[in-house]
Design a protein around this motif. Structure first.
Motif, PDB file in Angstrom:
ATOM      1  N   THR A 228     -89.226  12.069 -54.365  1.00  0.00           N
ATOM      2  CA  THR A 228     -88.718  10.845 -53.732  1.00  0.00           C
ATOM      3  C   THR A 228     -87.245  10.991 -53.343  1.00  0.00           C
ATOM      4  O   THR A 228     -86.832  10.549 -52.267  1.00  0.00           O
ATOM      5  N   ILE A 229     -86.447  11.648 -54.199  1.00  0.00           N
ATOM      6  CA  ILE A 229     -85.038  11.876 -53.849  1.00  0.00           C
ATOM      7  C   ILE A 229     -84.929  12.824 -52.662  1.00  0.00           C
ATOM      8  O   ILE A 229     -84.125  12.607 -51.736  1.00  0.00           O
ATOM      9  N   ALA A 230     -85.773  13.883 -52.672  1.00  0.00           N
ATOM     10  CA  ALA A 230     -85.745  14.841 -51.558  1.00  0.00           C
ATOM     11  C   ALA A 230     -86.160  14.171 -50.239  1.00  0.00           C
ATOM     12  O   ALA A 230     -85.491  14.338 -49.207  1.00  0.00           O
ATOM     13  N   ALA A 231     -87.254  13.397 -50.288  1.00  0.00           N
ATOM     14  CA  ALA A 231     -87.712  12.700 -49.077  1.00  0.00           C
ATOM     15  C   ALA A 231     -86.667  11.697 -48.609  1.00  0.00           C
ATOM     16  O   ALA A 231     -86.391  11.576 -47.403  1.00  0.00           O
ATOM     17  N   GLY A 232     -86.057  10.970 -49.570  1.00  0.00           N
ATOM     18  CA  GLY A 232     -85.014  10.017 -49.223  1.00  0.00           C
ATOM     19  C   GLY A 232     -83.814  10.697 -48.594  1.00  0.00           C
ATOM     20  O   GLY A 232     -83.243  10.206 -47.610  1.00  0.00           O
TER      21      GLY A 232
ATOM     22  N   VAL B  46     -83.605  -1.554 -49.500  1.00  0.00           N
ATOM     23  CA  VAL B  46     -84.267  -1.212 -48.236  1.00  0.00           C
ATOM     24  C   VAL B  46     -83.903  -2.212 -47.140  1.00  0.00           C
ATOM     25  O   VAL B  46     -83.704  -1.839 -45.976  1.00  0.00           O
ATOM     26  N   LEU B  47     -83.794  -3.481 -47.502  1.00  0.00           N
ATOM     27  CA  LEU B  47     -83.617  -4.528 -46.492  1.00  0.00           C
ATOM     28  C   LEU B  47     -82.180  -4.649 -45.990  1.00  0.00           C
ATOM     29  O   LEU B  47     -81.949  -4.929 -44.806  1.00  0.00           O
ATOM     30  N   VAL B  48     -81.199  -4.434 -46.871  1.00  0.00           N
ATOM     31  CA  VAL B  48     -79.801  -4.656 -46.489  1.00  0.00           C
ATOM     32  C   VAL B  48     -79.392  -3.863 -45.239  1.00  0.00           C
ATOM     33  O   VAL B  48     -78.726  -4.415 -44.360  1.00  0.00           O
ATOM     34  N   PRO B  49     -79.764  -2.563 -45.106  1.00  0.00           N
ATOM     35  CA  PRO B  49     -79.342  -1.844 -43.903  1.00  0.00           C
ATOM     36  C   PRO B  49     -79.838  -2.458 -42.589  1.00  0.00           C
ATOM     37  O   PRO B  49     -79.218  -2.281 -41.543  1.00  0.00           O
ATOM     38  N   VAL B  50     -80.956  -3.170 -42.652  1.00  0.00           N
ATOM     39  CA  VAL B  50     -81.542  -3.747 -41.438  1.00  0.00           C
ATOM     40  C   VAL B  50     -80.883  -5.075 -41.064  1.00  0.00           C
ATOM     41  O   VAL B  50     -81.031  -5.562 -39.940  1.00  0.00           O
ATOM     42  N   THR B  51     -80.122  -5.672 -41.996  1.00  0.00           N
ATOM     43  CA  THR B  51     -79.561  -6.998 -41.733  1.00  0.00           C
ATOM     44  C   THR B  51     -78.565  -7.015 -40.579  1.00  0.00           C
ATOM     45  O   THR B  51     -78.380  -8.046 -39.936  1.00  0.00           O
TER      46      THR B  51
ATOM     47  N   PHE C  34     -81.724   9.592 -40.325  1.00  0.00           N
ATOM     48  CA  PHE C  34     -81.290   8.240 -39.959  1.00  0.00           C
ATOM     49  C   PHE C  34     -79.852   8.262 -39.443  1.00  0.00           C
ATOM     50  O   PHE C  34     -79.545   7.677 -38.389  1.00  0.00           O
ATOM     51  N   ILE C  35     -78.977   8.949 -40.163  1.00  0.00           N
ATOM     52  CA  ILE C  35     -77.569   9.026 -39.742  1.00  0.00           C
ATOM     53  C   ILE C  35     -77.451   9.714 -38.388  1.00  0.00           C
ATOM     54  O   ILE C  35     -76.735   9.241 -37.492  1.00  0.00           O
ATOM     55  N   TRP C  36     -78.166  10.812 -38.223  1.00  0.00           N
ATOM     56  CA  TRP C  36     -78.128  11.561 -36.958  1.00  0.00           C
ATOM     57  C   TRP C  36     -78.617  10.687 -35.797  1.00  0.00           C
ATOM     58  O   TRP C  36     -77.999  10.656 -34.730  1.00  0.00           O
ATOM     59  N   ARG C  37     -79.686   9.922 -36.038  1.00  0.00           N
ATOM     60  CA  ARG C  37     -80.227   9.068 -34.970  1.00  0.00           C
ATOM     61  C   ARG C  37     -79.259   7.930 -34.627  1.00  0.00           C
ATOM     62  O   ARG C  37     -79.106   7.565 -33.461  1.00  0.00           O
TER      63      ARG C  37
ATOM     64  N   VAL D 138     -87.776   2.792 -39.950  1.00  0.00           N
ATOM     65  CA  VAL D 138     -88.659   3.592 -40.807  1.00  0.00           C
ATOM     66  C   VAL D 138     -87.844   4.616 -41.601  1.00  0.00           C
ATOM     67  O   VAL D 138     -88.012   4.768 -42.822  1.00  0.00           O
ATOM     68  N   LEU D 139     -86.932   5.323 -40.909  1.00  0.00           N
ATOM     69  CA  LEU D 139     -86.098   6.322 -41.580  1.00  0.00           C
ATOM     70  C   LEU D 139     -85.184   5.669 -42.610  1.00  0.00           C
ATOM     71  O   LEU D 139     -84.966   6.217 -43.699  1.00  0.00           O
ATOM     72  N   SER D 140     -84.649   4.495 -42.282  1.00  0.00           N
ATOM     73  CA  SER D 140     -83.789   3.760 -43.212  1.00  0.00           C
ATOM     74  C   SER D 140     -84.564   3.365 -44.462  1.00  0.00           C
ATOM     75  O   SER D 140     -84.074   3.516 -45.596  1.00  0.00           O
ATOM     76  N   THR D 141     -85.776   2.871 -44.267  1.00  0.00           N
ATOM     77  CA  THR D 141     -86.605   2.435 -45.399  1.00  0.00           C
ATOM     78  C   THR D 141     -86.934   3.606 -46.313  1.00  0.00           C
ATOM     79  O   THR D 141     -86.796   3.511 -47.547  1.00  0.00           O
TER      80      THR D 141
END
Length: 478
Positions: free
Chosen positions: A232-236, A61-66, A243-246, A203-206
């Motif tokens: 969880t896979i579907a929500a992810g 979860v954290l790596v994308p935000v770095t 997230f990609i679109w944004r 939020v979307l990334s997490t």
């Protein structure tokens, strides 16, 4: 920005390597301690497994935000904060009186690790010129491969002779050393631009990366039919698409996906995803085979994997130097071919497999991985302009977490399916001998899947080519 030409890189690399060593070692140090932890805290295997699951989840979860964190805080602030959090988490874990406190310590460790992994790669890409990055990444590769390789063996020794708490006590001095050296020698080599932070993207990334990592990790243990796994896979997946679109719409994205416009980086991202699925899954399958089929102890299975891990670590700097001299294709294509051959050797495993054959097959895989891992990452990041380096390292490290979770889930599912199919065709499916044979058959099926994945990676590797880094082109133009 400081003058990179007059920068003393040796002391900086020392701080980075020590920090990376303790973070990488920490990923495999816990496995052999699970039985003792279950006794110490009177907890089930499912509960204790959260020490690993939560760790991987937080890092994922954290790596994308770095990427955005590195643009808000200086190099020194990021590194010292990451190592301080890791130190604090290790200390909390060492003295924890209850399982909840131990889990909290592991989560704090994971926050530090999640900040550290892409940061270290970005520092190396910044302080070294393109023609020397292969050697520097190779030195990092030595640590990244060597530390996890000795983790199971070291933890087996510690757990057998000391308390599980020493798994954390022994890490503390190294973490403290990295903080002291980093505080003394690390310079601010990145540019602090303080871009606007899009909270919705975070939020979307997490939800996206967290849901996928957790869902696939749970599927490997609980099966694909569980509602929690499916949802969880579907929500992810939905959150990840949003997230990609944004990110493509924002002027200052949290993770700049424009890095994929560079063809070598895009190819490397796909190649790494495919390759790491096999690498992480093999690391799970081999101990399961040795302990479940050959009835080895955890300590002995760790010893069997040790020669390959050590050789892999020793080869990483060599492959880095060769990359600087010859480029990626000379290393990557033979490396992928060797990895495919080794996985084919794994499909021969059975109840009569000798320790010597196991060690030889594992060494073959580790040699192939050493020829591929750091050279291919360096080739991809080299093509990116400097302002995209934080995003490139964040993307590759995120893919590492996601591919590991997906690969392990797929391998375990194939293994379980193969074992069930074998047992359905025998007269006494409850027999311990037949269960062992079924496990061997399932693991063989999983490794055949690994051979196919390795061949796909080999085909992708054929398209890899050496590209000049943008700063090299600017220097030649001047």
């Amino acid at each position: 920005m400081i003058d990179l030409n007059n920068l003393k890189r040796g002391p900086i690399m020392m701080a980075l390597i020590v920090g990376m060593f303790v973070a990488a070692l920490n990923e495999t140090l816990m496995g052999n301690a699970f039985p003792e932890l279950m006794n110490s805290f009177d907890a089930s295997a499912t509960t204790v497994q959260w020490l690993t699951t939560a760790y991987l989840l937080v890092v994922g979860v954290l790596v994308p935000v770095t990427a955005v964190l590195q643009q808000w805080f200086t190099t020194r602030q990021m590194f010292l904060s990451a190592m301080s959090l890791f130190f604090a988490g290790t200390l909390i874990s060492a003295v924890s009186p209850a399982f909840g406190v131990l889990l909290t310590g592991r989560i704090i460790q994971a926050i530090g690790t999640g900040m550290l992994l892409p940061l270290i790669m970005n520092i190396i890409m910044t302080i070294y010129p393109p023609e020397k990055r292969g050697g520097a990444m190779g030195m990092l590769g030595l640590v990244v491969m060597f530390a996890p390789a000795i983790g199971p063996t070291l933890s087996g020794l510690i757990v057998d002779g000391l308390s599980w708490r020493w798994l954390f006590y022994l890490v503390l001095p190294f973490a403290l050393l990295s903080i002291i050296v980093g505080a003394a020698v690390l310079k601010n080599v990145s540019e602090v631009t303080k871009p606007r932070v899009d909270i919705l993207s975070i939020v979307l990334s997490t939800i996206g990366f967290g849901g996928i990592v957790y869902g696939f990790s749970s599927a490997g243990e609980q099966g694909w039919s569980q509602p929690l796994v499916i949802w969880t896979i579907a929500a992810g997946g939905v959150a990840l698409v949003l997230f990609i679109w944004r990110q493509l719409l924002l002027k200052e994205p949290v993770m700049d996906l424009r890095a994929f416009r560079y063809p070598v980086f895009a190819l490397v991202a796909v190649l790494m995803f495919v390759l790491l699925m096999t690498f992480f899954s093999s690391a799970i399958m081999l101990p399961m085979f040795m302990q479940g089929v050959l009835m080895m102890t955890a300590f002995k299975s760790g010893l069997v994997l040790l020669p390959g891990g050590i050789l892999n670590g020793l080869m990483a700097p060599i492959s880095g130097k060769l990359f600087d001299k010859f480029g990626p294709r000379v290393l990557v294509i033979p490396g992928l071919a060797i990895a495919a051959v080794s996985l084919w050797l794994f499909t021969w495993f059975g109840e009569t497999t000798t320790t010597g054959f196991l060690i030889a097959a594992h060494i073959t895989l580790m040699v192939g991985i050493a020829l591929v891992m750091m050279p291919v990452q360096t080739a991809g990041l080299n093509q990116l302009p400097r302002h995209l380096h934080p995003h490139g390292t964040a993307i590759l490290n995120t893919l590492q977490q996601v591919s590991g979770a997906i690969g392990i889930a797929l391998y375990i599912s194939i293994m379980s399916g193969g074992q069930k199919q074998y047992l359905s065709n025998v007269s006494d499916p409850a027999s311990s001998i037949e269960i062992t044979k079924g496990l061997a058959a399932g693991i063989n099926n999983a490794f055949w899947f690994g051979v196919i994945i390795a061949l796909v990676a080999l085909v992708l590797g054929l398209f890899l080519r050496k590209e000049k880094a943008p700063e090299q082109g600017q220097q030649e133009a001047e």
